[in-house]
Design an enzyme around this catalytic site. Structure first.
Site, short mmCIF file in Angstrom:
data_model
loop_
_atom_site.label_atom_id
_atom_site.label_comp_id
_atom_site.label_asym_id
_atom_site.label_seq_id
_atom_site.Cartn_x
_atom_site.Cartn_y
_atom_site.Cartn_z
N SER A 161 0.83 -1.21 0.00
CA SER A 161 0.00 0.00 0.00
C SER A 161 0.86 1.25 0.00
CB SER A 161 -0.90 0.05 1.25
OG SER A 161 -1.81 -1.02 1.29
N CYS A 162 0.32 2.29 -0.58
CA CYS A 162 0.76 3.66 -0.36
C CYS A 162 -0.52 4.49 -0.34
CB CYS A 162 1.76 4.12 -1.42
SG CYS A 162 1.13 4.08 -3.11
N LYS A 163 -0.44 5.75 -0.64
CA LYS A 163 -1.66 6.57 -0.57
C LYS A 163 -2.72 6.09 -1.54
CE LYS A 163 -1.52 10.86 -2.02
NZ LYS A 163 -1.24 12.32 -2.06
#
Length: 889
Positions: free
Chosen positions: A806-808
């Site tokens: 995940s990231c933003k």
């Protein structure tokens, strides 16, 4: 120069889209046999567009529909710089939406790329046309050694500008729709496949596949075939819809329970009305959101550009599955899965005050220090109240049903049936009584009595404080559970004790009936002697068993019902205090937590289903699943600076809340996709996700799983920020949140490993070493220590876990991480030639599934980075030149 094809115009910036013609294309020629094989190609003796200049070659692949006779841009290779004999690592495959028939024509067009670095993302590549060639699928199928050598012709069709060699990879002729099983050996493929109904069943969850094929050289100069497949997951929407429905039901039940408290003094009644009003607002908002979600059709994912839309706030951002399948000579095929999803966070509500972890801590402190007009109960007491409510609500119908079974066995004069029913009834009743043996229940009952009109203590001298003219009583907040010593507690003790007495009477009667049995039944094992109390012995020994048991059973059910009413009202009063102390901030936080948990659970359910179907034939995995459970490892690349620190605080709570989730495997009613959809049941403090399997697949499971054993998941989160904002946080900010998250979740992961008693894990000394190295890294002060992520991911795969990245938005940094992990796996597990590592990494980032993910999200084939940002990235996380730019994310 823009690339334009006959019938349809395409620039190079949009030429990588997979065809989505669906079943309409295949239905046009159902009599034709279809193929899904991939084919790589190379060029020889290319003549550049300039004198003595070696071209930067790129091949665009277009498909000519045999009926419609127009070109459809289908795929594109990577750019091979400065070579007259370029070897392309990117191949071409036909997805099931557009299967290749023998009549299908394929046009290859070779370009010389002049300038691949562009600041303006809307500007197409600067290219020069070199030549083109066309062949049919039947030509390739009939070719000697599965190869075609084609002359590249200039635009006038006269001048030869080189040749292109097209190879057919011998992957077998796949059945239509079975796109997920490809191998270099047909026989091996038949052995390694999941059961047919299992592989077909995944179509119920995973949609719109995007496939990419590469060939890479190994250290022994052999060639491996690598296939990426990225898909959307229908659980992105179905899980949040189910959760919203459950949220609404739970809050409506809470309102009814508050109303069932009966008459309260004006002060408490006003608080109750306010809380009910707030619950009503939450229910209305959730109903509106659910109605809007039910209207949505189309793609099965929420694009990153919609992350802050109100009606989509419960939907995970950009949730996709990605599988890399590796086929090497003389080796069994291997595959590696990862779920990519935007960090579970409340983007619509924003991060001005931080995320859940900070907001909840601040709110709890405010509740303790502010003089609310209510009784303060700690979060532990509130959780206990919810647990008691659930226990009595769950056990009462069970006890009632078991009591009826006891009477039915008595009517049939079955002593074995009586003993069996009594044993279960006694166990459940004991469990019921144990749930109520808590000081909280007694204290809450006393507090509820004190909140009723006209309450007077035992000494008749102390009454509630006088009411204000507005009808409210100026109560002070109490810092602990109230203890009204003056109140007579005998009533609750009597009601509670009556349950045990009634059960003992039932036990005594069954013992008496057993003594009346003829001697020829003495072979049955007598039940253990119980302590008898108030036993009724005046029944006619010759009478009907049911007649003798019925009054005692009815009395037991009445006593249980009376206890349930009192306990439910007492625990509801506790929850009223919690809600009243929290208005309005507490309910806002509950909504935020609901949103974040919905996103996290949708991702977890997607990962669990994918992992389950992948491991259906792995007996060791299935044994691990029901004995211990699975690790769900979330890798996060968020920074600990600005808004992203709020996202990380949301994500931390959301991932932690997943420990309240268990999974259960059930047998589907039919093999219809609708009957295979996971079903969520439960309440906020505990949910169960039921995953139906087709009948044939279900029958292969271990007995424990088929019996409905709850399957546990252990969520862990590791975070390392890598962008320019993390550089600021490392030098001038606070990274304690990241350090605490990594250390705490390492402890969970290490504890899980130690709980594994399976020999296959205990003998892996390298696994223990990896955990030791990870433990050292999480306490080491090192900026952007991405080795933490690499180690955690490797350990997760060794433990048969579920991997998430995940990231933003799960689009840019996530793409860098996923492609890096894939190439590292090829290097470490499949002997990828070190000279090909960087080429393979750039190839996947430039032409692979992740750039297609970017296109799906923002309609542009550019990662949202600029040069200044990338200077702060670890070098191995930087995309190749020409694949990034200033775009909306």
């Amino acid at each position: 120069t823009q690339l334009r094809e006959e019938g349809r115009e395409k620039t190079l910036t949009g030429s990588h889209v997979s065809l989505t013609t669906g079943s309409q294309e295949t239905s046009c020629f159902p009599e034709l046999r279809t193929y899904h094989f991939p084919f790589p190609f190379t060029c020889r003796d290319l003549i550049g567009s300039g004198r003595d200049r070696k071209p930067n070659a790129l091949v665009q692949v277009a498909v000519i529909d045999p009926r419609e006779q127009y070109l459809v841009s289908h795929a594109c290779t990577e750019i091979v710089e400065g070579s007259r004999d370029p070897l392309f690592l990117t191949g071409v495959t036909f997805p099931p939406e557009y299967p290749a028939s023998p009549e299908t024509l394929v046009k290859l067009t070779v370009y010389d790329v002049r300038d691949k670095a562009r600041d303006n993302v809307s500007k197409p590549l600067s290219v020069s046309f070199l030549g083109s060639a066309t062949f049919s699928v039947s030509d390739l199928l009939r070719s000697k050694d599965d190869q075609l050598t084609l002359n590249l012709r200039s635009s006038d069709g006269v001048l030869a500008v080189g040749t292109v060699l097209v190879s057919r990879v011998n992957m077998g002729e796949m059945e239509e729709g079975d796109m997920d099983h490809i191998t270099a050996d047909v026989q091996q493929a038949q052995k390694s496949r999941s059961p047919p109904d299992v592989s077909a069943s995944t179509n119920a969850f995973f949609k719109n596949p995007v496939c990419k094929v590469y060939k890479f050289q190994t250290v022994d100069s052999k060639w491996m075939l690598v296939r990426e497949q990225m898909e959307e997951c229908t659980l992105s929407f179905s899980i949040p819809r189910q959760l919203l429905h459950l949220y609404i039901q739970e809050d409506m039940r809470r309102i009814q329970e508050l109303r069932d408290l009966g008459e309260l003094s004006p002060h408490w009644d006003n608080l109750r009305k306010e809380v009910i009003g707030r619950y009503g607002q939450v229910i209305a908002a959730y109903q509106e959101t659910l109605a809007e979600l039910n209207k949505i059709t189309g793609p099965s994912f929420k694009p990153s550009c919609s992350k802050a839309q109100r009606y989509l706030e419960f939907i995970p951002i950009n949730l996709h599955t990605q599988r890399m399948r590796v086929m090497c000579p003389r080796q069994t095929d291997a595959f590696y899965d990862v779920i990519t999803v935007g960090a579970p966070a409340a983007h619509f509500q924003g991060f001005k005050g931080g995320g859940l972890q900070r907001l909840l801590s601040r709110h709890e402190a405010e509740k303790k220090s502010t003089a609310y007009q209510c009784i303060y109960y700690s979060p532990e007491h509130t959780a206990k109240a919810q647990e008691v409510l659930h226990s009595v609500g769950h056990l009462q119908p069970l006890i009632s049903g078991l009591a009826d079974q006891l009477l039915q066995a008595a009517q049939q004069h079955s002593m074995a049936g009586l003993r069996e029913a009594l044993k279960t009834l006694a166990g459940k009743t004991e469990q019921f009584v144990h749930a109520l043996k808590d000081e909280l229940v007694k204290s809450a009952l006393l507090a509820l009595h004190a909140a009723q009109p006209g309450y007077v203590t035992k000494n008749q001298n102390q009454t509630l404080p006088p009411q204000n003219p507005d009808g409210q009583t100026p109560l002070k907040r109490q810092d602990s559970i109230p203890c009204h010593k003056e109140y007579d507690e005998e009533e609750w003790d009597r009601v509670w004790a009556d349950v045990a007495k009634s059960l003992n009477c039932v036990i005594a009667m069954v013992d008496k009936l057993q003594e009346q049995e003829p001697i020829n039944n003495n072979q049955e094992q007598p039940i253990p002697k119980q302590v008898l109390a108030d036993v009724i012995t005046s029944h006619n020994p010759e009478g009907d068993w049911r007649e003798q048991l019925c009054p005692l059973v009815v009395r037991l059910k009445e006593c249980v019902a009376e206890v349930v009413v009192r306990a439910r009202r007492a625990m509801t009063f506790v929850l009223l205090q919690e809600a009243a102390c929290s208005i309005p901030q507490g309910l806002f936080l509950k909504q935020r937590r609901d949103v974040v948990f919905s996103q996290a659970l949708a991702a977890l359910a997607c990962g669990f289903v994918m992992r389950l179907y992948a491991g259906m034939e792995d007996k060791g995995f299935l044994r691990q699943l029901h004995l211990v459970g699975l690790v769900a490892q979330f890798e996060s690349l968020l920074s600990t600076y600005s808004e992203e620190i709020g996202m990380l605080e949301d994500m931390e709570v959301g991932i932690s809340d997943l420990h309240r989730v268990a999974f259960k495997i059930t047998q589907a009613k039919t093999d219809d996709p609708c009957d295979l959809q996971p079903v969520v049941i439960g309440r906020r403090d505990h949910y169960t996700v039921e995953v139906p399997l087709p009948r044939l697949a279900f029958q292969t499971l271990p007995h424990e799983i088929k019996e409905g054993k709850a399957l546990q998941v252990y969520p862990v989160l590791f975070n390392v920020g890598i962008n320019e904002q993390q550089t600021i946080a490392d030098r001038f900010g606070d990274i304690s949140l990241q350090e605490r998250i990594n250390q705490r979740n390492f402890e969970i992961l290490d504890s899980y490993y130690k709980s594994l008693s399976l020999p296959c894990f205990q003998t892996q000394t390298d696994l223990k070493d990896l955990l030791g190295t990870l433990g050292q890294n999480v306490v080491t002060k090192k900026r952007k220590n991405v080795e933490i992520l690499w180690l955690a991911g490797t350990i997760c795969r060794r433990l048969n876990g579920i991997r998430f990245t995940s990231c933003k938005s799960a689009k840019d940094r996530t793409s860098m991480s996923v492609t890096l992990e894939q190439c590292a796996l090829l290097r470490d597990e499949h002997q990828l030639n070190k000279d090909y590592f960087t080429r393979a990494l750039d190839c996947m980032r430039r032409e692979g599934c992740r750039i297609e993910n970017v296109q799906k999200n923002i309609k542009c084939r550019k990662y949202a980075f600029n040069m200044l940002q990338l200077m702060a990235f670890p070098k191995i996380y930087r995309p190749p030149e020409g694949t990034y730019g200033k775009v909306d994310s």
